[in-house]
Each structure stands twice: as C-alpha cells, then as structure tokens.
Design a protein around this motif. Sequence first.
Motif, PDB file in Angstrom:
ATOM      1  N   VAL A 160       0.845  -1.183   0.000  1.00  0.00           N
ATOM      2  CA  VAL A 160       0.000   0.000   0.000  1.00  0.00           C
ATOM      3  C   VAL A 160       0.885   1.240   0.000  1.00  0.00           C
ATOM      4  O   VAL A 160       0.683   2.182  -0.754  1.00  0.00           O
ATOM      5  CB  VAL A 160      -0.934   0.004   1.234  1.00  0.00           C
ATOM      6  CG1 VAL A 160      -1.691   1.316   1.323  1.00  0.00           C
ATOM      7  CG2 VAL A 160      -1.901  -1.163   1.159  1.00  0.00           C
ATOM      8  N   GLU A 188      -3.306   6.910   5.599  1.00  0.00           N
ATOM      9  CA  GLU A 188      -4.108   5.858   4.993  1.00  0.00           C
ATOM     10  C   GLU A 188      -3.630   4.475   5.423  1.00  0.00           C
ATOM     11  O   GLU A 188      -4.422   3.543   5.564  1.00  0.00           O
ATOM     12  CB  GLU A 188      -4.045   5.981   3.459  1.00  0.00           C
ATOM     13  CG  GLU A 188      -4.749   7.202   2.901  1.00  0.00           C
ATOM     14  CD  GLU A 188      -6.248   7.154   3.123  1.00  0.00           C
ATOM     15  OE1 GLU A 188      -6.805   6.039   3.166  1.00  0.00           O
ATOM     16  OE2 GLU A 188      -6.861   8.226   3.273  1.00  0.00           O
ATOM     17  N   PHE A 192      -5.990   1.501   6.977  1.00  0.00           N
ATOM     18  CA  PHE A 192      -6.059   0.117   6.499  1.00  0.00           C
ATOM     19  C   PHE A 192      -5.910  -0.860   7.663  1.00  0.00           C
ATOM     20  O   PHE A 192      -6.682  -1.810   7.799  1.00  0.00           O
ATOM     21  CB  PHE A 192      -4.955  -0.141   5.471  1.00  0.00           C
ATOM     22  CG  PHE A 192      -5.354   0.108   4.049  1.00  0.00           C
ATOM     23  CD1 PHE A 192      -5.812  -0.910   3.244  1.00  0.00           C
ATOM     24  CD2 PHE A 192      -5.261   1.373   3.505  1.00  0.00           C
ATOM     25  CE1 PHE A 192      -6.175  -0.682   1.932  1.00  0.00           C
ATOM     26  CE2 PHE A 192      -5.624   1.619   2.193  1.00  0.00           C
ATOM     27  CZ  PHE A 192      -6.083   0.589   1.403  1.00  0.00           C
ATOM     28  N   SER A 200      -4.953  -6.544   5.456  1.00  0.00           N
ATOM     29  CA  SER A 200      -3.692  -5.815   5.409  1.00  0.00           C
ATOM     30  C   SER A 200      -2.832  -6.175   6.618  1.00  0.00           C
ATOM     31  O   SER A 200      -3.339  -6.563   7.674  1.00  0.00           O
ATOM     32  CB  SER A 200      -3.950  -4.302   5.393  1.00  0.00           C
ATOM     33  OG  SER A 200      -4.744  -3.927   6.510  1.00  0.00           O
TER      34      SER A 200
END
Length: 266
Positions: A160, A188, A192, A200
Amino acid sequence: MASRRAAGRIVRGLGYTSAAAAVGGGVLYLSYRPRDIPGSEAAAVPPPTYGEGGIFRPPSFPNVKTRAEQIVDLKRSSGTVSGAAEKAKSGITGLLKGDANDVQERNQGGKDEPYDLLVIGGGATGTGIALDAATRGLRVAMVDRDDFASGTSSKSTKLVHGGVRYLEKAVFELDYNQYKLVKEALRERRYFLDTAPHLSSWLPIMIPVDKWWKAPYFWAGTKAYDFLAGSENIESSYFLTKSKALDAFPMLKKSGLVGALVYYGM
C-alpha cells in the motif's frame, strides 16, 4: 575572577543565542507549516471496537447512495446535469421502487442499455473501482489491453505504501507535493490496519547497505519517515549488522556488505 566572568558571559551569550534560535524557528514553523494536507483528517469510517464482555461492534459505514443518485452525480461532474437529468432521476427512482423483477430485468439490460461507468485498465485500481461501483448499483464496463492484472498489478510488491523514496524527493527537490503524498499515505496506512486487519498487515522492508557512508544516510531517512508517521507509526526502523542481515537473507552478496536498515511499510 576574570576568567569566571568571561565564562559567565559566554554561557549567557550561548543561552541568548539558543533562545533566539528557538523563538525564530518556532515563528518560521508557524508561518510556513504545512496546511490542508490530504489524509490529516479523521477516518471517515472509525475502526471497529469491542464492548463489555468482548462484544464486537462493527464500524458504522456511511449511507450508500442509490443508483439514481450516483447517475445524477456522474452527470453533474461532467457538466451535463439538467432538468432532463433530474426528470430521469425521478423516473429511475420510481423504477427502483417498483417490482423487483422489473429492476432485475433492467439491470441485465439489452445491448442498447448504456453503461454508467467505463473503467479502462483491469489492474488493482481499476478492478477495485469497478467492484465498488458495481456494489453501489451502477452498470459498469471494464476493458484492458491484455488480461486482467497482467501488467503492473501482477508484478508489484503489493505494498500500500513503503514511500521512503517519495520523502527523499520531497527533501532534495523541495517538492511539497511529494511531502503531502507521504503524509497522506502514512495516514491511509493506519486506516487500512485499523479498519481492515484481515486484508492488510505491516511488512518489514530491509535496505542493504554496501558502503559505510550510506548507513547514516539511510538511517536518517528512515528515522525521518518514522517521525512523520508520529503516533500512527507501525514500528521504529533499526540497523542490522552484516551478520544479522545475512542471517535474515543468506543469498545477499557478502562482499562489500556493511549492514542493512529495516523500516516498516504495508
């Protein structure tokens, strides 16, 4: 006595200089500090929690717009919304409220039925957009030059964000947009991990060091990365000796190896 007075004057001078530097630095920071950084706001969907007795409380997701509302928003974004579009919205809304069989028949549609959204590129981003739009009730078409996920998505690290190189560009090229990108991605990343821990996980990334002068350079960069993450940091970066690096990765080239830096991405 004279030497003590001279030492006292030097100490006072250093104190005044340090105080002035601190005040000046604070003024400069307040004047030029980053503002309106994307991702600095709170999460739109708060992470799930557990109540008393271990009762799981799922996150409260925002209301999803109907297909009719999505279509009107799409037309408005392209500048084509009009009274006719509003009338079409009311007609579609009436259809959606009608018989379920009629709705299913319309969704299947014929060859002349227009699509609401065309996605070009069937990689990770394109398929994610198509899936999200389809779950909201839009008619979606997706095209790809080759097979789906045959390009970059099939060969990427699946990270990511691991963006130390973006931070390097921000510093050496004085690129504020790169800095904003790093800040947004770090926020972010925490979103996640908090809202989708089943999809994740954090990942330690090792950077081999083949010259002694690169060790302090990479160390400073990874520590700056940790500093920008702040309270949302995953784990602190650290240095590995040559022997420890070879224990972790025996296939590393041994000649010239000084050690390795490990930082955390996702």
